[in-house]
Design an enzyme around this catalytic site. Structure first.
Site, PDB file in Angstrom:
ATOM      1  N   HIS A 194       0.899  -1.025   0.251  1.00 35.22           N
ATOM      2  CA  HIS A 194       0.032   0.000   0.492  1.00 35.22           C
ATOM      3  C   HIS A 194       0.484   1.183   0.403  1.00 35.22           C
ATOM      4  O   HIS A 194       0.483   2.424  -0.837  1.00 35.22           O
ATOM      5  CB  HIS A 194      -1.326   0.069   0.952  1.00 35.22           C
ATOM      6  CG  HIS A 194      -1.966  -0.706   0.625  1.00 35.22           C
ATOM      7  ND1 HIS A 194      -2.679  -1.165   1.869  1.00 35.22           N
ATOM      8  CD2 HIS A 194      -2.550  -0.928  -0.465  1.00 35.22           C
ATOM      9  CE1 HIS A 194      -4.136  -1.894   1.329  1.00 35.22           C
ATOM     10  NE2 HIS A 194      -3.973  -1.440   0.045  1.00 35.22           N
ATOM     11  N   ARG A 301      -9.383  -4.378 -11.745  1.00 31.97           N
ATOM     12  CA  ARG A 301      -8.682  -6.005 -10.724  1.00 31.97           C
ATOM     13  C   ARG A 301      -9.784  -6.124  -9.378  1.00 31.97           C
ATOM     14  O   ARG A 301      -8.922  -5.195  -8.638  1.00 31.97           O
ATOM     15  CB  ARG A 301      -7.634  -5.547 -10.315  1.00 31.97           C
ATOM     16  CG  ARG A 301      -5.887  -5.862 -11.607  1.00 31.97           C
ATOM     17  CD  ARG A 301      -4.368  -5.961 -10.703  1.00 31.97           C
ATOM     18  NE  ARG A 301      -3.521  -6.363 -11.075  1.00 31.97           N
ATOM     19  CZ  ARG A 301      -2.782  -5.266 -12.072  1.00 31.97           C
ATOM     20  NH1 ARG A 301      -3.001  -3.797 -12.204  1.00 31.97           N
ATOM     21  NH2 ARG A 301      -1.686  -6.002 -12.900  1.00 31.97           N
ATOM     22  N   ARG A 336     -12.195  -7.964 -15.269  1.00 38.28           N
ATOM     23  CA  ARG A 336     -12.105  -9.008 -14.393  1.00 38.28           C
ATOM     24  C   ARG A 336     -12.927  -9.530 -13.936  1.00 38.28           C
ATOM     25  O   ARG A 336     -12.641  -8.597 -12.262  1.00 38.28           O
ATOM     26  CB  ARG A 336     -10.216  -8.548 -14.294  1.00 38.28           C
ATOM     27  CG  ARG A 336      -9.991 -10.169 -14.392  1.00 38.28           C
ATOM     28  CD  ARG A 336      -8.061 -10.463 -13.835  1.00 38.28           C
ATOM     29  NE  ARG A 336      -8.174  -9.611 -12.590  1.00 38.28           N
ATOM     30  CZ  ARG A 336      -6.555  -9.991 -12.360  1.00 38.28           C
ATOM     31  NH1 ARG A 336      -5.134 -10.142 -12.887  1.00 38.28           N
ATOM     32  NH2 ARG A 336      -6.039  -9.232 -11.391  1.00 38.28           N
ATOM     33  N   GLU A 437      -2.571 -16.080 -19.703  1.00 33.89           N
ATOM     34  CA  GLU A 437      -1.121 -15.764 -18.731  1.00 33.89           C
ATOM     35  C   GLU A 437      -1.050 -17.028 -18.170  1.00 33.89           C
ATOM     36  O   GLU A 437       0.089 -17.422 -17.358  1.00 33.89           O
ATOM     37  CB  GLU A 437      -1.614 -15.057 -18.018  1.00 33.89           C
ATOM     38  CG  GLU A 437      -3.382 -15.141 -16.566  1.00 33.89           C
ATOM     39  CD  GLU A 437      -3.570 -14.315 -15.500  1.00 33.89           C
ATOM     40  OE1 GLU A 437      -3.380 -13.320 -15.308  1.00 33.89           O
ATOM     41  OE2 GLU A 437      -4.471 -14.371 -15.523  1.00 33.89           O
ATOM     42  N   ASN A 460       3.160 -10.475 -17.071  1.00 32.45           N
ATOM     43  CA  ASN A 460       3.012 -10.755 -15.495  1.00 32.45           C
ATOM     44  C   ASN A 460       3.242 -11.732 -14.744  1.00 32.45           C
ATOM     45  O   ASN A 460       4.117 -12.499 -14.563  1.00 32.45           O
ATOM     46  CB  ASN A 460       2.339 -10.177 -14.529  1.00 32.45           C
ATOM     47  CG  ASN A 460       2.149  -8.183 -14.961  1.00 32.45           C
ATOM     48  OD1 ASN A 460       2.410  -7.881 -16.085  1.00 32.45           O
ATOM     49  ND2 ASN A 460       1.444  -7.821 -14.432  1.00 32.45           N
ATOM     50  N   ASP A 461       1.861 -12.987 -15.542  1.00 31.86           N
ATOM     51  CA  ASP A 461       1.434 -14.044 -15.313  1.00 31.86           C
ATOM     52  C   ASP A 461       2.594 -14.878 -15.709  1.00 31.86           C
ATOM     53  O   ASP A 461       2.772 -16.118 -16.150  1.00 31.86           O
ATOM     54  CB  ASP A 461       0.356 -14.420 -14.303  1.00 31.86           C
ATOM     55  CG  ASP A 461      -0.136 -14.339 -13.675  1.00 31.86           C
ATOM     56  OD1 ASP A 461       0.456 -14.222 -12.290  1.00 31.86           O
ATOM     57  OD2 ASP A 461      -0.244 -13.657 -12.789  1.00 31.86           O
ATOM     58  N   ARG A 471       7.437 -15.066  -9.074  1.00 34.78           N
ATOM     59  CA  ARG A 471       7.064 -13.662  -9.657  1.00 34.78           C
ATOM     60  C   ARG A 471       7.541 -12.043  -8.184  1.00 34.78           C
ATOM     61  O   ARG A 471       7.690 -11.293  -8.623  1.00 34.78           O
ATOM     62  CB  ARG A 471       5.920 -12.511 -10.003  1.00 34.78           C
ATOM     63  CG  ARG A 471       4.768 -12.732  -9.804  1.00 34.78           C
ATOM     64  CD  ARG A 471       3.488 -12.699 -10.917  1.00 34.78           C
ATOM     65  NE  ARG A 471       2.903 -10.712 -10.134  1.00 34.78           N
ATOM     66  CZ  ARG A 471       2.164 -11.024 -10.834  1.00 34.78           C
ATOM     67  NH1 ARG A 471       0.980 -11.342 -11.805  1.00 34.78           N
ATOM     68  NH2 ARG A 471       1.137  -9.695 -10.665  1.00 34.78           N
ATOM     69  N   CYS A 508      -2.464  -6.941 -21.013  1.00 31.22           N
ATOM     70  CA  CYS A 508      -2.810  -5.964 -19.716  1.00 31.22           C
ATOM     71  C   CYS A 508      -1.729  -5.747 -18.725  1.00 31.22           C
ATOM     72  O   CYS A 508      -1.935  -5.490 -17.597  1.00 31.22           O
ATOM     73  CB  CYS A 508      -3.959  -5.911 -19.297  1.00 31.22           C
ATOM     74  SG  CYS A 508      -4.245  -7.696 -18.750  1.00 31.22           S
TER      75      CYS A 508
HETATM   76  C1  PEP Z   1      -0.767 -10.185 -15.475  1.00 30.08           C
HETATM   77  O1  PEP Z   1      -0.415 -11.610 -15.050  1.00 30.08           O
HETATM   78  O2  PEP Z   1       0.243  -9.454 -16.339  1.00 30.08           O
HETATM   79  C2  PEP Z   1      -1.833  -9.660 -15.475  1.00 30.08           C
HETATM   80  C3  PEP Z   1      -2.417  -8.427 -15.443  1.00 30.08           C
HETATM   81  O3  PEP Z   1      -2.144 -10.084 -14.225  1.00 30.08           O
HETATM   82  P1  PEP Z   1      -1.864  -9.556 -12.685  1.00 30.08           P
HETATM   83  O4  PEP Z   1      -1.023  -8.848 -12.548  1.00 30.08           O
HETATM   84  O5  PEP Z   1      -3.286  -8.607 -12.056  1.00 30.08           O
HETATM   85  O6  PEP Z   1      -1.605 -10.888 -12.381  1.00 30.08           O
HETATM   86 MG    MG Z   2      -2.359 -12.080 -14.251  1.00 31.67          MG
END
Ligand code: PEP
Ligand code: MG
Length: 575
Positions: A194, A301, A336, A437, A460-461, A471, A508
């Site tokens: 945060h 999110r 989402r 992802e 990201n995932d 990650r 995204c």
């Molecule tokens: C991702 O995984 O790229 C994504 C956008 O979702 P989050 O970062 O919320 O897992």
């Molecule tokens: Mg993700």
């Protein structure tokens, strides 16, 4: 001169004088309470919690009007935590049963709450443990009557000062912003805590998780904090100082120039329109989305709505939140569905979780939702009902199996039938998309595409699962590589599959907002990017400078390059 590395927050640079604030960890005593003093011990705890309430409310009431709305949300979250039964009720039972002092009873229950959050796979939720620590610490300070170096009591003018301390709460951060601090550096903390999120939105450069910062930095020495690079330079020499001053002026100049693009179209030189969308966490983020002139929201999110509370939000509450976003923006909003971690603790259950399994591969996101229709169904109903008020798209996180996808689509149809029967309005043609992802979904993207209305690549995932790199694990962070050939090939496969199926493909994940990849992604055929609103103009600038027809040859070369350094050089050359 010494350079230290941590997790950088924000893109700014700050040059200032170190203000080192030592806040040693509290020594929590443990002792037994005589029978006749149990009730007064309980009263002591109650007073300490009440005092924490009053202190936090006081800070909350002094949040400046122009502060980002998240600031208020953080303070409310901390206030809510004080009401959590593990803080306000369970320690009382323990004092009564075991006749132990308030500090140790509180510590036992706070620790189990922290353990539950630590076990969560989702990094946003895992970072909540810091908030719990901060709230509990405040109560412990009241119990022990200790006056830690209190941020609110600092009388010094903090203009041009860089705070260096063990950790900062969001509340501290707000106070320090009042006192005009320039930047901060903390020993502890993660880049998505945060406090970090707050620093980003308050535009305060910061470095967190810089272990030993309070040991190495001397009070009064000059520091350079580089949020983008995650570095702190201690006592820089004149040459470095002037180089940084020049860099900072360049950044400011660049920001001014970028602002002129606010109302310009996001089109390539050869006239192709590129969609630039915003990622949001809270309904309040819609202001930043609007200010950035985003085409809409590419990732909302929603799990943020489920945090810091004993019960999940009701259908009615979710409906109002989603409706608020879509009516305020009147542009496409991609909602989402819940991407919560591998346990149920966040919505009321309070026992600690076993982490014998690998939570990143566990019951997460859509898996959890299908497992718990009681959690998922109200969300689907709320999203569908909000779709009567503006263009909403539903996005399913972490799809990996076609069976699972079939179940989700059936559930959506069932929900529509219910709403129809009940006379609720909704968009009958609401688009349903999937986040790609997980490598399984990327490899079979054509099959997923044939059953979905759009795809969105969550890099990201996708990177985490493709490269087998947690990650959130510092130890393997150096292997997290968006330019790994396997990652690039998967991204290209997904874009191609979407194009062949005639459905839109967006991205995204963080990669979409990082300008060093924009041309490469455009060359792959990506036409929709979703990112934190602050990055949007930078990406727009590159879009407007790109001639798509010039990208096909270099992109082919990149996709077949087997030498990592050469590959990076080729990507760099695209710019
Ligand atoms: C991702 O995984 O790229 C994504 C956008 O979702 P989050 O970062 O919320 O897992
Ligand atoms: Mg993700």
């Amino acid at each position: 001169m010494l350079t230290l590395h941590g997790a950088g927050i924000g893109k700014g640079i700050a040059i200032g004088t170190a203000f080192v604030l030592h806040r040693p960890a509290l020594d929590i005593p443990e002792y037994t309470i005589p029978d006749d003093q149990v009730e007064s011990e309980i009263q002591r705890l109650r007073y300490a919690i009440q005092a924490a309430h009053a202190q936090l409310s006081e800070i909350r009431d002094h949040i400046p009007e122009n502060a980002p709305s998240e600031v208020l949300a953080f303070m409310d979250a901390h206030l809510l935590m004080l009401d959590d039964p593990l803080i306000s009720k369970e320690p009382i039972k323990t004092i009564r049963k075991q006749h132990v002092n308030a500090e140790s009873a509180l510590r036992v229950h706070a620790e189990s709450l922290v353990r539950a959050f630590e076990a969560m796979e989702d990094p946003y939720l895992r970072d909540k443990k810091t908030d719990i620590d901060q709230v509990v610490n405040r109560i412990q300070e009241n119990l022990l009557n200790v006056q830690q170096a209190n941020i609110g009591d600092i009388e010094d003018d903090l203009e041009n000062k860089i705070i260096v301390t063990t950790d900062l709460t969001p509340a501290d951060t707000v106070m320090l912003k009042h006192q005009k601090m320039t930047a901060f550096v903390t020993d502890l903390g993660g880049p998505i805590s945060h406090t970090a999120i707050l620093a980003r939105s308050l535009k305060i450069p910061a470095i967190v998780g810089l272990h030993g910062a309070t040991r190495y930095v001397r009070n009064g020495e000059t520091l350079i904090v580089d949020g983008k690079r995650g570095t702190v330079i201690l006592s820089p020499d004149q040459g470095v100082l002037s180089a940084y001053e020049d860099r900072w002026n360049e950044i400011l100049q660049r920001r001014r120039e970028l602002k002129t693009l606010l109302t310009s179209e996001s089109v390539t030189k050869d006239g192709i329109r590129i969609q630039l969308m915003a990622n949001i966490e809270l309904p309040e983020d819609i202001d930043a989305t609007r200010r950035a002139h985003a085409d809409g929201v590419g990732l909302y999110r929603t799990e943020y709505l489920f945090m810091n509370r004993a019960e999940p939000p009701s259908e009615a509450e979710q409906f109002l939140a989603y409706k608020r976003v879509v009516t305020a923006l009147q542009r496409p909003i991609t909602i989402r569905t819940l991407d919560l971690g591998a346990d149920k603790q966040v919505d009321g259950g309070r026992t600690s979780v076993s982490i014998t399994t690998n939570p990143a591969l566990g019951l997460r996101a859509i898996r959890l939702c299908l497992h718990e229709p009681g959690l998922f169904k109200p969300q689907l109903r709320a999203i569908l009902r909000a779709s009567a008020y503006g263009p909403i798209m539903v996005m399913i996180p972490m799809v990996s199996s076609l069976d699972e996808l079939g179940q989700v689509l059936d559930l959506v149809e069932e929900t529509k039938r219910e709403l129809r029967r009940e006379g609720h309005a909704y968009d009958e043609d609401i688009p349903i998309g999937g986040m790609i992802e997980v490598p399984a979904a990327a490899i079979a993207a054509d099959l997923f595409a044939s059953r979905l209305d759009f795809l969105s690549i969550g890099t990201n995932d996708l990177i985490q699962y493709t490269l087998a790199i947690d990650r959130v694990d510092d130890a393997v962070n150096y292997l997290y590589d968006p330019l790994h050939p396997s990652v690039l090939r998967l991204i290209k496969m997904v874009i191609d599959a979407g194009n062949r199926a005639g459905i839109p493909v967006a991205m995204c994940g963080e990669m979409a907002g990082e300008s060093q990849y924009t041309k490469l992604l455009l060359g792959f055929g990506l036409r929709s990017f979703s990112m934190e609103p602050d990055s949007l103009l930078e990406i727009k600038k590159i879009v407007r400078e790109t001639d798509l027809s010039s990208l096909s040859d270099p992109v082919q070369e990149i996709l077949t390059c087997s030498l990592p350094n050469e590959l990076r050089r080729l990507v760099e050359k695209l710019k």
